[in-house]
Motif scaffolding. Structure first.
Motif, PDB file in Angstrom:
ATOM      1  N   LEU A 192       1.873 -53.176 123.930  1.00  0.00           N
ATOM      2  CA  LEU A 192       3.130 -53.834 124.296  1.00  0.00           C
ATOM      3  C   LEU A 192       4.119 -52.849 124.919  1.00  0.00           C
ATOM      4  O   LEU A 192       4.841 -53.197 125.852  1.00  0.00           O
ATOM      5  N   GLY A 193       4.143 -51.642 124.426  1.00  0.00           N
ATOM      6  CA  GLY A 193       5.016 -50.621 125.004  1.00  0.00           C
ATOM      7  C   GLY A 193       4.646 -50.298 126.432  1.00  0.00           C
ATOM      8  O   GLY A 193       5.518 -50.162 127.299  1.00  0.00           O
ATOM      9  N   PHE A 194       3.361 -50.190 126.722  1.00  0.00           N
ATOM     10  CA  PHE A 194       2.932 -49.929 128.091  1.00  0.00           C
ATOM     11  C   PHE A 194       3.262 -51.103 129.010  1.00  0.00           C
ATOM     12  O   PHE A 194       3.683 -50.910 130.149  1.00  0.00           O
ATOM     13  N   ILE A 195       3.097 -52.328 128.515  1.00  0.00           N
ATOM     14  CA  ILE A 195       3.385 -53.503 129.331  1.00  0.00           C
ATOM     15  C   ILE A 195       4.874 -53.591 129.646  1.00  0.00           C
ATOM     16  O   ILE A 195       5.266 -53.819 130.799  1.00  0.00           O
ATOM     17  N   VAL A 196       5.713 -53.394 128.643  1.00  0.00           N
ATOM     18  CA  VAL A 196       7.165 -53.470 128.848  1.00  0.00           C
ATOM     19  C   VAL A 196       7.633 -52.347 129.763  1.00  0.00           C
ATOM     20  O   VAL A 196       8.447 -52.563 130.658  1.00  0.00           O
ATOM     21  N   THR A 197       7.103 -51.145 129.571  1.00  0.00           N
ATOM     22  CA  THR A 197       7.496 -50.021 130.416  1.00  0.00           C
ATOM     23  C   THR A 197       7.096 -50.260 131.867  1.00  0.00           C
ATOM     24  O   THR A 197       7.861 -49.968 132.787  1.00  0.00           O
TER      25      THR A 197
END
Length: 58
Positions: A48-53
């Motif tokens: 999720l962090g990679f997607i949001v970033t």
């Protein structure tokens, strides 16, 4: 959560050394469950962090 998994793992080892096999088995199963849950949540939040970033940067 990882702290609790380590706590139950230590309880399982100590109980096993003292001969409390039922307590050791129970604590070991709880420790395994918490560790697997920690790993799953870690991977989910990492993705999720990679997607949001990626969405913020683009």
């Amino acid at each position: 959560m990882l702290k609790w998994a380590l706590f139950f793992a230590i309880v399982a080892v100590v109980a096993g050394l003292l001969g409390f096999t039922g307590v050791a088995a129970g604590a070991a199963s709880i420790a395994k469950f918490l560790f697997v849950l920690f790993l799953i949540l870690c991977v989910v939040f990492l993705v999720l962090g990679f997607i949001v970033t990626k969405k913020i940067v683009d």
